[in-house]
Design an enzyme around this catalytic site. Structure first.
Site, PDB file in Angstrom:
ATOM      1  N   CYS A  62      -6.751   0.516   1.961  1.00 57.23           N
ATOM      2  CA  CYS A  62      -6.447  -0.839   2.422  1.00 57.23           C
ATOM      3  C   CYS A  62      -7.610  -1.783   2.138  1.00 57.23           C
ATOM      4  O   CYS A  62      -7.412  -2.980   1.885  1.00 57.23           O
ATOM      5  CB  CYS A  62      -6.115  -0.845   3.910  1.00 57.23           C
ATOM      6  N   HIS A  69      -8.445  -1.144  10.440  1.00 57.78           N
ATOM      7  CA  HIS A  69      -7.675  -1.480   9.239  1.00 57.78           C
ATOM      8  C   HIS A  69      -8.244  -2.728   8.582  1.00 57.78           C
ATOM      9  O   HIS A  69      -8.742  -3.636   9.262  1.00 57.78           O
ATOM     10  CB  HIS A  69      -6.216  -1.703   9.651  1.00 57.78           C
ATOM     11  N   ASN A  87      -1.896  -8.420   5.945  1.00 52.23           N
ATOM     12  CA  ASN A  87      -1.957  -6.962   6.029  1.00 52.23           C
ATOM     13  C   ASN A  87      -1.552  -6.393   4.663  1.00 52.23           C
ATOM     14  O   ASN A  87      -0.446  -6.643   4.193  1.00 52.23           O
ATOM     15  CB  ASN A  87      -0.982  -6.471   7.106  1.00 52.23           C
ATOM     16  N   TRP A 104      -0.476  -3.694   3.795  1.00 49.16           N
ATOM     17  CA  TRP A 104       0.748  -2.889   3.820  1.00 49.16           C
ATOM     18  C   TRP A 104       1.957  -3.707   3.387  1.00 49.16           C
ATOM     19  O   TRP A 104       2.978  -3.146   2.992  1.00 49.16           O
ATOM     20  CB  TRP A 104       0.997  -2.354   5.234  1.00 49.16           C
ATOM     21  N   GLN A 134       0.823  -1.205   0.000  1.00 48.89           N
ATOM     22  CA  GLN A 134       0.000   0.000   0.000  1.00 48.89           C
ATOM     23  C   GLN A 134       0.858   1.256   0.000  1.00 48.89           C
ATOM     24  O   GLN A 134       1.962   1.280   0.567  1.00 48.89           O
ATOM     25  CB  GLN A 134      -0.925   0.000   1.218  1.00 48.89           C
TER      26      GLN A 134
END
Length: 410
Positions: free
Chosen positions: A111, A267, A291, A293, A105
């Protein structure tokens, strides 16, 4: 089976008709094949999309960026970006397939969208429906296209390959291998549908999964008082996995509740696998979570660094990948404590009961809310009944009496 008793139009989108998977409608009336052919004939000229131009209008107002940062945004094509970075690699659309580990990301708070992509990468057929794989930087004209399911039909979205950058790095989604661009280009196509990159800030993974599949969504809230038990949710997740569903989840919006867990509050994540392992003669239910990210992981029981992995068999221990890639395992009970939302999206409702033999037929009806005629407001208004509606007649066979029973629903 649903039967219309109003003047609604049947939009089943039979295969081959406009809006079907094999013949998606042209978004903004842009024909990918025709535009690409025209620019290839022009030799040397590359497509620039006037419907989503490489400027501040398409970027939108990103609240996390200062005015000086916004003024420093530079739109570059992939080859130009690699050249500015001093790399000799040539841009590639996709190398060695598409994986949840391909991207991370960026500065756009989407997200929710990236967690849905992570889930999508496990379903090859759906992935190739959204991301046409006959694309590359060979026979190149600066144009790409992607497909989404929107409001009952599939659409084909054309984009140029100008991408927003800042300080010689992609502003938003970036490729971890550096020269692979399917993920940033997919994100740009979805940003075009939304209106701008800024319009992707904040959203629901369930909506993105719907746009990737045209399927059925079901949402669960594990932390609420009337939520299904962990046992019930585990059974549903097991069925959903067998039915090849897209599964995403979101954490609590409480920083204090997530303190020192490694989880990010409010998140979006994706569930990328489930399994049962044996520990001291008992079964432990584990979920693998990602995740978007591409970093920052759960640090509790069964995390990458947990000593519980040392207490299981070598075969089970192989499931634990000790790398900082954003993916981790956690116990079902911990998952139910920290994740406030779980969304499951599947092409059919089979995951609800686990019956994989049942075949579903889909029929879509179009209606509209017209001011002064069919926009009756919410249920508290006396005009509510004028809203678009349909009746469902359900026929149930009672095996004990062999009688057919019929029910009507407004």
């Amino acid at each position: 089976m649903a039967k219309s008793e109003t003047c609604l139009i049947n939009l089943s989108y039979q295969d081959g008709s406009e809006g079907s998977p094999s013949n998606p409608a042209k978004f903004k009336n842009q024909d990918f094949a025709q535009i690409k052919a025209d620019y290839i004939r022009k030799r040397g000229q590359l497509f620039e999309d006037n419907e989503f131009p490489p400027n501040g209008h398409s970027l939108g107002d990103l609240p996390d960026m200062s005015p000086s940062e916004e003024s420093g945004v530079k739109w570059l094509r992939p080859a130009d970006l690699l050249r500015e970075q001093g790399k000799k690699d040539k841009p590639a659309f996709c190398t060695d397939g598409m994986s949840r580990f391909d991207f991370g990301q960026g500065k756009v708070g989407n997200c929710w969208f990236l967690s849905a992509i992570s889930a999508l990468t496990f379903q090859k057929n759906l992935m190739e429906q959204v991301v046409p794989m006959d694309q590359s930087f060979e026979d190149y004209a600066g144009i790409f296209h992607f497909r989404f399911w929107r409001f009952g039909k599939w659409i084909d979205v054309v984009i140029d390959d100008y991408l927003p950058t800042i300080n010689k790095q992609l502003l938003s989604v970036s490729s971890k291998c550096g020269n692979e661009f399917w993920a940033p280009l997919l994100e740009k196509a979805y940003a075009k549908v939304c209106g701008s990159y800024a319009d992707m800030r904040g959203g629901s993974s369930s909506e993105a999964c719907k746009d990737f599949t045209g399927g059925v969504n079901q949402i669960y809230h594990p932390t609420e008082a009337n939520a299904p038990s962990c046992d019930e949710l585990w059974l549903t997740l097991s069925r959903a996995t067998k039915c090849k569903s897209l599964i995403c989840c979101g954490t609590l919006h409480k920083k204090d509740a997530l303190a020192n867990t490694g989880l990010v509050d409010g998140h979006a994540y994706s569930v990328t696998g489930i399994t049962e392992v044996e520990l001291n003669g008992s079964k432990v239910r584990l979920l693998r979570v990602m995740n978007p990210w591409g970093k920052q992981e759960w640090n509790g029981k069964w995390s990458d660094k947990s000593d519980l992995w040392d207490k299981v068999s070598p075969e089970v221990r192989k499931k634990c990948c000790k790398r900082n890639d954003g993916e981790f395992w956690m116990q079902m009970e911990d998952f139910c404590s920290y994740f406030a939302k779980v969304s499951i999206c599947c092409e059919t409702p089979n995951f609800l009961d686990g019956d994989l033999k049942c075949q579903w037929n889909c029929r879509i009806y179009d209606g509209s809310w017209v001011a002064g005629k069919s926009a009756g407001g919410d249920v508290n208004h006396p005009s509510f009944a004028t809203n678009p509606q349909y009746r469902i007649r359900v026929t149930v066979i009672d095996k004990r009496s062999q009688e057919t029973k019929t029910s009507c629903f407004p």
